[in-house]
Design an enzyme around this catalytic site. Structure first.
Site, PDB file in Angstrom:
ATOM      1  N   LYS A   1      37.960  -3.214  59.525  1.00 42.33           N
ATOM      2  CA  LYS A   1      36.794  -3.453  58.665  1.00 42.33           C
ATOM      3  C   LYS A   1      35.605  -2.670  59.203  1.00 42.33           C
ATOM      4  CE  LYS A   1      34.243  -7.384  56.631  1.00 42.33           C
ATOM      5  NZ  LYS A   1      34.086  -8.858  56.676  1.00 42.33           N
TER       6      LYS A   1
ATOM      7  N   SER B   1      34.157 -10.976  52.265  1.00 42.23           N
ATOM      8  CA  SER B   1      33.699  -9.609  52.367  1.00 42.23           C
ATOM      9  C   SER B   1      34.737  -8.635  52.924  1.00 42.23           C
ATOM     10  CB  SER B   1      32.454  -9.549  53.246  1.00 42.23           C
ATOM     11  OG  SER B   1      32.766  -9.968  54.560  1.00 42.23           O
TER      12      SER B   1
ATOM     13  N   SER C   1      35.254 -14.914  54.904  1.00 40.51           N
ATOM     14  CA  SER C   1      35.432 -13.511  54.509  1.00 40.51           C
ATOM     15  C   SER C   1      36.765 -12.884  54.865  1.00 40.51           C
ATOM     16  CB  SER C   1      34.308 -12.666  55.101  1.00 40.51           C
ATOM     17  OG  SER C   1      33.140 -12.824  54.354  1.00 40.51           O
TER      18      SER C   1
END
Ligand code: MG
Ligand code: ZN
Lengths: 478, 95, 493
Positions: free
Chosen positions: C81, C156, C180
């Site tokens: 990420k 996210s 997330s």
């Protein structure tokens, strides 16, 4: 109208750790810009702080030395404000749980002791340094983050001071305590000790405090005192005109010896303090507290009193000695070896300090050791050298670190106590100074001193003055 | 509690964010919705509840006062928008 | 049916690489071919790290050829990420303000990946600074759900979840502040773990809500999750909140089953608010657990309804100060020709941050500002404690808690964009675990009528990830939801 001046001080002292508060970067002063920084102290995205144990213990030690109450629980808070020298745009500090609160420090002004209360002592991080280029039209400033993250101790006093001499004593005493506890090197010229003052005036007899003005940018103790005097006059004028003093922050202008408004109360900052989630709380148990307490030496005022009482020193001498912890330690070492306090006190406060000053020596790294000064005093007493010669020997010792005996031997400075030898010289001096003999016989007593001096000169100071005196008196027939 | 345009402007200032008139109106509306929702916390009596500021119950985490190498100046400045002679360069800061 | 190579799990590929059936360098090329063919549709990555990845794969091949020891993740592609710092590789947080930022250091978890010979294939998309639940708030691009390109992948960590679901990577790292990892894992039909707070070092994870943030894993199945978690978990001196607790081998006895275990079902979570398909999938899952010998117990988490409110105060208060450092001085975006320092700050931040980030920064600053701290921040910190106590009480009665990960399957892109509050409420089931600091795992447990994946989460006591993995694996062994693949058309580039 007569007013009472009410003064409080905020002190920032950089702690004497070798690394920063939250990272392993060096705290060394005066290196090339931005060469003592890492992702942590640059506030790169993703980095986290880890507390330097020594810095924490130094802050705790200072809080104890300033007689603060220490809570079992302490933690850290974020203090938010934007400034280009503050990498995270928040400072890790303490707000809701300080290191220590409600302490005090005794100060002495002309022998009178008074107590100044300490509001709190807390640990925080230093900011970087902003440089404003002098060149004409420069529309930029430069930032160096080498100082960013250096551990900083903040000491906030209550507004308990009323006069400039109290402020001076407060600053000096606090400096001494920080030096005695060895938590800071207190080098004002390097910014490791800084003061901010808050001043308000009120009519004599009135309880309520007047509007407070804070003064920043005070670079020396002298400017603190000057700024307070200036601010006192400025506020008195305002009040005399029937106006009120604005609550504001002012900046001291060192060159013009004036202060000017920086921001008003209305513009005062909203710091949005909240507990720093990246650092866990610190619990201080009795055992740890005691261990830290044990590392605190006898503090200056108490030591001074003890010197006066134990060693029969004068107030003046004792004050001079305790002024630098290292000197007071030196003195005590000497006395431990040889019980001649007055004599050591004289050597240290006169000769040693003079030599240090004249030769610009580093007081923290003296070559002469207490054992050697004690040995010097001993050979003076034994009569091996005269006290005049001793000064010369001392001067050599402080420069080279040699033992007094070595200096005496190398320079052939042993005192002449051989009466036959001294007699020969006396006869020579008498025969070449008939006038002085005449004067003496006429009753001029100092003619004898003159003759002693001549003998000493002839022997380059090495003749034992006591023997010279006795023999001369005999010769000239007293 | 309800916030108005002036308060939003004040928060924007604290946040160092500049808003257009349109954005200001949008944020007044959205923040009020959220604040209204948050109001529900007031239904709870928390008089005798300790705040939970830390997710871990560990304490006293320290590092030793030991030197670690800093990073090379080149790495320090490589991401900087403006530099000069080893410094970070910013618009003139007037105190 | 034989799997195409990129469809394999980490365990399957690892076995092939170690047995020299396939070389790491050949496999990584297959992965990049897959990325090239599908990335235009999915948009999972912000940065693709092909050159370095191939170099690393060749190194691993050499080690294997010369029979040297290799790491636990030898040759396995991992997507990271883009809010996790990678040395010399862009780390943008999907924000314009960090679009050009190249970290001079590796995050702890990235260092661990490298030590175990993983191959970092690229950096994945996210909601800007991880603020969001759909990846629509990315400042750089919009990621699409591989199961339906018109739907969001969740967020996210939407890029990481979409990448694994579309077989663009075998493993991925995500991060959690309020769900997330678990929520996008659920919406993309993959497995996501949010570890206990402190289990995984946060050093190098770009901070959002510091007391809530954790790095988590995204994988195709539970055993892969166990493998990846073992690598990234552990004590780190650079993170004061990292726990000095030994890391077990999560794979060891992962097949212990659930016989005799007590599963708690919080009545507050099973309201009529959620989707009928989700409700049915959960009910069916619980039946399977009962069949396997577990006992399903009703429990209560009475402060659940306050979790979202607490979260938006605490997370955003922390975020408002964490994001103060993006000021255009030391790195990242700076506005052009600023008129003084304050103008530089304001314009840099106004131009660099998106609306969601601005909104949260402002909300955070508001709840901390003078006069409001007690009413908001302090109040929320107290209610947070009540929420944590709810879990403490529950875990005295049960071994784990099972509930939906998300109240709904993936929704359409743009559907919720104009109502931040509604978006915030979609995190209702994941947020409490972050507030309490407990671990959770989301695993696939069914599909909606529209064919979108449904996730179920299992929550446990602090540091009981091993037990959670055992419980998850017991279900996975009995079902085939995790092996279903989205049908993806290769786009012409
Ligand atoms: Mg301060
Ligand atoms: Zn540093």
């Amino acid at each position: 109208m007569t007013y009472e001046v009410v003064i409080g001080l905020e002190t920032h002292a950089e702690l004497a750790t070798i690394t920063k508060l939250f990272c392993g970067c060096s705290t060394k002063f005066g290196v090339e810009p931005n060469t003592q920084v890492c992702p942590v102290c640059l506030a790169m995205p993703g980095v986290l702080p880890v507390m330097n144990k020594k810095a924490f213990e130094y802050a705790l030690k200072a809080a104890i030395a300033l007689n603060c109450k220490i809570d079992e629980f302490t933690n850290f808070d974020r203090k938010s404000y934007y400034y280009p020298d503050l990498p995270k745009n928040y400072q890790i500090s303490q707000n809701y749980h300080n290191m220590g609160i409600d302490g005090y420090m005794d100060i002495s002004v002309n022998g009178t002791i008074s107590r100044i209360r300490i509001h709190n002592v807390h640990l925080e991080e230093e900011a970087g340094k902003l440089i404003h280029p002098e060149e004409v039209g420069a529309d930029y400033s430069l930032v160096d983050f080498n100082r960013a993250g250096v551990p900083l101790l903040e000491i906030v006093s209550y507004p308990d001071m009323r006069r400039v001499d109290e402020v001076e004593s407060y600053m000096q005493t606090l400096r001494k305590i920080l030096l005695y506890t060895e938590v800071s090197d207190c080098k004002m010229q390097e910014g490791s000790l800084r003061f901010e003052a808050s001043i308000s005036l009120r009519k004599k007899g009135v309880d309520r405090l007047g509007n407070r003005v804070e003064i920043k940018n005070l670079n020396s103790m002298k400017s603190v005192l000057k700024a307070i005097e200036y601010e006192t006059m400025r506020q008195r004028d305002v009040l005399d005109r029937g106006e009120t003093v604005d609550r504001e922050t002012r900046l001291w202008d060192e060159v013009n010896e004036k202060s000017a408004r920086m921001r008003s109360k209305e513009e005062s900052q909203d710091y949005r303090y909240f507990p720093e989630p990246d650092l866990l709380p610190v619990l201080i148990d009795e055992k740890w507290l005691r261990a830290i307490k044990d590392t605190i030496p006898e503090l200056p005022l108490i030591r001074r009193q003890r010197f006066i009482e134990t060693f029969a020193l004068s107030d003046y001498d004792a004050s001079l000695l305790i002024d630098e912890k290292i000197l007071a330690d030196f003195f005590e070492e000497c006395v431990k070896i040889l019980n001649r306090p007055k004599s050591f006190c004289n050597w240290i406060t006169n000769d040693l300090l003079r030599e240090v000053k004249d030769r610009k020596l580093d007081i923290y790294h003296l070559k002469i050791k207490p054992k050697q000064l004690a040995a010097l005093v001993e050979i003076i007493e034994k009569g091996t050298i005269s006290s005049t010669i001793a000064k010369e020997v001392f001067s050599e010792m402080i420069q080279t670190g040699k033992d007094p005996k070595t200096v005496v031997e190398e320079k052939k400075l042993v005192q002449i106590s051989d009466e036959g030898l001294i007699e020969e010289i006396i006869i020579k001096i008498i025969s070449s100074n008939p006038d002085a003999i005449e004067d003496y016989k006429k009753g001029k007593k100092n003619a004898l001193t003159f003759l002693v001096g001549q003998v000493m000169k002839e022997t380059k100071g090495k003749a034992n003055p006591k023997i010279v005196n006795e023999m001369l008196m005999k010769k000239v027939g007293v | 509690m309800k916030i108005d345009k002036d308060q939003v402007e004040n928060i924007a200032k604290l946040s160092r964010i500049r808003l257009t008139e349109l954005e200001r109106e949008m944020f007044v509306h959205q923040l009020n919705n959220i604040l209204f929702y948050i109001e529900k916390l007031n239904k709870l009596d928390t008089e005798n509840v300790a705040p939970m500021a830390y997710t871990s119950d560990v304490s006293n985490v320290f590092r030793e006062d030991k030197l670690k190498p800093s990073i090379p100046l080149q790495d320090v400045l490589i991401n900087a928008p403006a530099t000069k002679s080893g410094f970070f360069k910013v618009p003139k800061v007037i105190e | 049916m034989s799997l195409r190579l990129f469809e394999c799990t980490a365990h399957q590929i690892k076995a092939k690489i170690l047995s020299k059936e396939i070389r790491a360098s050949d496999f990584i090329k297959i992965v990049f071919d897959r990325i090239k063919s599908l990335e235009p549709n999915i948009q999972a990555f912000i940065t693709i790290n092909e050159d370095e990845a191939i170099k690393k794969a060749i190194e691993i091949d050499k080690k294997i050829e010369s029979n040297e020891n290799v790491g636990l993740l030898a040759g396995l592609p991992v997507a990271v990420k883009d809010n996790i710092c990678t040395k010399n590789l862009y780390t943008t947080c999907a924000s314009k303000i960090l679009e050009t930022f190249i970290p001079p250091y590796d995050a702890f978890v990235v260092k661990r990946l490298r030590e175990e010979d993983a191959i970092i294939v690229g950096k994945t998309n996210l909601d800007e600074f991880a603020m969001g639940s759909s990846t629509e708030n990315s400042g750089l691009k919009i990621t699409r759900n591989p199961w339906n390109l018109e739907c969001v992948p969740g967020g996210s960590s939407g890029g990481s979840a979409a990448a694994v679901a579309a077989d663009l990577s075998i493993l991925a790292l995500g991060s959690e502040t309020g769900g997330s990892v678990r929520q996008p894992a659920a919406l993309c039909g993959v497995v996501g773990i949010k570890p206990t707070y402190g289990r995984v070092s946060r050093y190098g994870l770009v901070a959002f809500g510091s007391s809530l943030d954790q790095v988590g894993t995204v994988s195709k199945d539970v055993r892969d999750a166990a493998l990846l978690l073992r690598v990234i978990a552990g004590y780190d001196l650079h993170d004061s909140t990292s726990a000095n607790v030994p890391v077990p081998d999560y794979l060891d006895r992962i097949d212990s089953g659930v016989d005799g275990l007590r599963i708690g079902i919080p009545k507050e979570y099973f309201t009529d608010a959620f989707n009928a398909d989700v409700y049915k999938a959960l009910k069916d899952a619980l039946k399977i657990y009962e069949r396997l010998g577990a006992q399903v117990v009703d429990i209560s988490l009475p402060h659940t309804e306050y979790a979202v409110a607490v979260y938006y105060i605490v997370a955003n208060a922390e975020a408002s100060s964490n994001l103060a450092r993006y000021d255009g001085v030391r790195y990242g975006y700076r506005t052009s020709k600023p008129n003084g320092i304050i103008d530089m700050y304001c314009r840099t931040r106004s131009e660099g941050f998106g609306n969601e980030v601005k909104r949260r920064i402002m909300l955070g600053n508001y709840v901390l500002s003078s006069g409001y701290y007690d009413a908001y921040y302090l109040k929320a910190s107290k209610v947070r404690n009540l929420i944590k106590i709810d879990f403490d009480v529950a875990f005295e009665k049960v071994d784990c808690i099972i509930c939906p990960t998300s109240p709904v399957p993936a929704f359409k892109i743009g559907e919720r964009a104009n109502n931040p509050l509604e978006m915030y409420l979609s995190d209702i089931y994941t947020i409490p675990a972050n507030l309490a600091g407990i671990p959770g795992i989301s695993i696939p447990c069914g599909f909606s009528k529209e064919g979108l994946p449904i996730g179920m989460q299992i929550l446990g006591k602090h540091f009981e990830e091993k037990k959670l993995l055992q419980i998850a694996y017991a279900f996975e062994r009995e079902t085939d939801f995790h092996v279903k693949k989205p049908v993806l058309k290769i786009s012409s580039m």
